[in-house]
Scaffold this motif. Sequence first.
Motif, PDB file in Angstrom:
ATOM      1  N   ILE B  12      32.250  52.425  27.078  1.00 17.78           N
ATOM      2  CA  ILE B  12      32.532  53.792  26.404  1.00 17.78           C
ATOM      3  C   ILE B  12      31.494  54.942  26.812  1.00 17.78           C
ATOM      4  O   ILE B  12      30.074  54.334  27.156  1.00 17.78           O
ATOM      5  CB  ILE B  12      32.408  53.629  24.780  1.00 17.78           C
ATOM      6  N   ARG B  13      31.976  56.227  27.089  1.00 16.81           N
ATOM      7  CA  ARG B  13      30.988  57.085  27.373  1.00 16.81           C
ATOM      8  C   ARG B  13      31.003  58.109  26.308  1.00 16.81           C
ATOM      9  O   ARG B  13      31.722  58.726  25.651  1.00 16.81           O
ATOM     10  CB  ARG B  13      31.714  57.861  28.837  1.00 16.81           C
ATOM     11  N   ILE B  14      29.718  58.577  26.115  1.00 13.41           N
ATOM     12  CA  ILE B  14      29.309  59.378  25.013  1.00 13.41           C
ATOM     13  C   ILE B  14      28.457  60.491  25.694  1.00 13.41           C
ATOM     14  O   ILE B  14      27.560  60.390  26.575  1.00 13.41           O
ATOM     15  CB  ILE B  14      28.180  58.804  24.194  1.00 13.41           C
ATOM     16  N   ASP B  15      29.222  61.747  25.367  1.00 12.17           N
ATOM     17  CA  ASP B  15      28.537  62.970  25.726  1.00 12.17           C
ATOM     18  C   ASP B  15      28.443  63.090  27.361  1.00 12.17           C
ATOM     19  O   ASP B  15      27.513  63.847  27.717  1.00 12.17           O
ATOM     20  CB  ASP B  15      27.218  63.164  25.159  1.00 12.17           C
ATOM     21  N   GLY B  16      29.307  62.429  27.879  1.00 12.47           N
ATOM     22  CA  GLY B  16      29.394  62.572  29.423  1.00 12.47           C
ATOM     23  C   GLY B  16      28.186  61.944  30.201  1.00 12.47           C
ATOM     24  O   GLY B  16      28.236  61.510  31.396  1.00 12.47           O
ATOM     25  N   ARG B  17      27.112  61.401  29.534  1.00 19.69           N
ATOM     26  CA  ARG B  17      25.924  60.942  29.940  1.00 19.69           C
ATOM     27  C   ARG B  17      25.375  59.709  29.572  1.00 19.69           C
ATOM     28  O   ARG B  17      24.498  59.141  30.378  1.00 19.69           O
ATOM     29  CB  ARG B  17      24.818  61.986  30.105  1.00 19.69           C
TER      30      ARG B  17
END
Lengths: 141, 99
Positions: B12-17
């Motif tokens: 999963i990716r959070i806030d693009g970074r």
Amino acid sequence: MDATLTIRPGLPPFTDEQVITFPEGLPGFEQVRRYLILSVPEHEPFHWMEAVEGPRLRFALVNPLSFRPDYQPKIKKADLDTLHILDPKELLLYVIVTLKQPLAESTANLMGPLFINIRERVGRQIIIENDAYGLRERLVD
Amino acid sequence: MLVLTRKVGESIRIDGRICITVMEVDGRTIKLGIDAPRNVPIHREEVWLRILEENRLAAAAEAADIDLGSMADLLKQGGLTKPEEKPKTEPGKKPDGKK
């Protein structure tokens, strides 16, 4: 550097150069980023670290080496890198004291030391994730 | 709380970074891989909570208006004698607080 900021009652006059910024705040106080370290010769090796803005907030700090000369927390390189330490002389190390009455019951948090880059005036509370040092270590036996 | 289902190897990716990947599942134990910028502090929740609670306690204790000078005296009397301790770098921020 000679711009004196708004002084909250109880704070001595200070300049921007004396302010230490904790970009992430401290756990539990993330919104409080700017602190002054107030030193008085009679208090050595203790100091107050007092928030510059907001409601009055201050922590008692102590140089851990004053009561634990062998204190050597292992910190990750990534953590050290974020502090931009170029020379060990730039590094200031403190731990937070939880004051108790009677005073002899006071403890120091050796698990969450404060690392401060005095050149950049930036600090972080770094969590030592091993069992080497405790959260509540007595200062006097 | 947002709940997502992931398989081993999925992320999963959070806030693009920040990217969190399920590396391995072994019974009730899950190994996670975390990719994040270096300045993002990452901690086990329970460890982080202990630090947070101690910080709050330390800040509250201050309200008792304890004199640090008494602490210093106590450390001198009852503390360790420091035979060969090198003095650590002094803060030296306060011209008026200089030793």
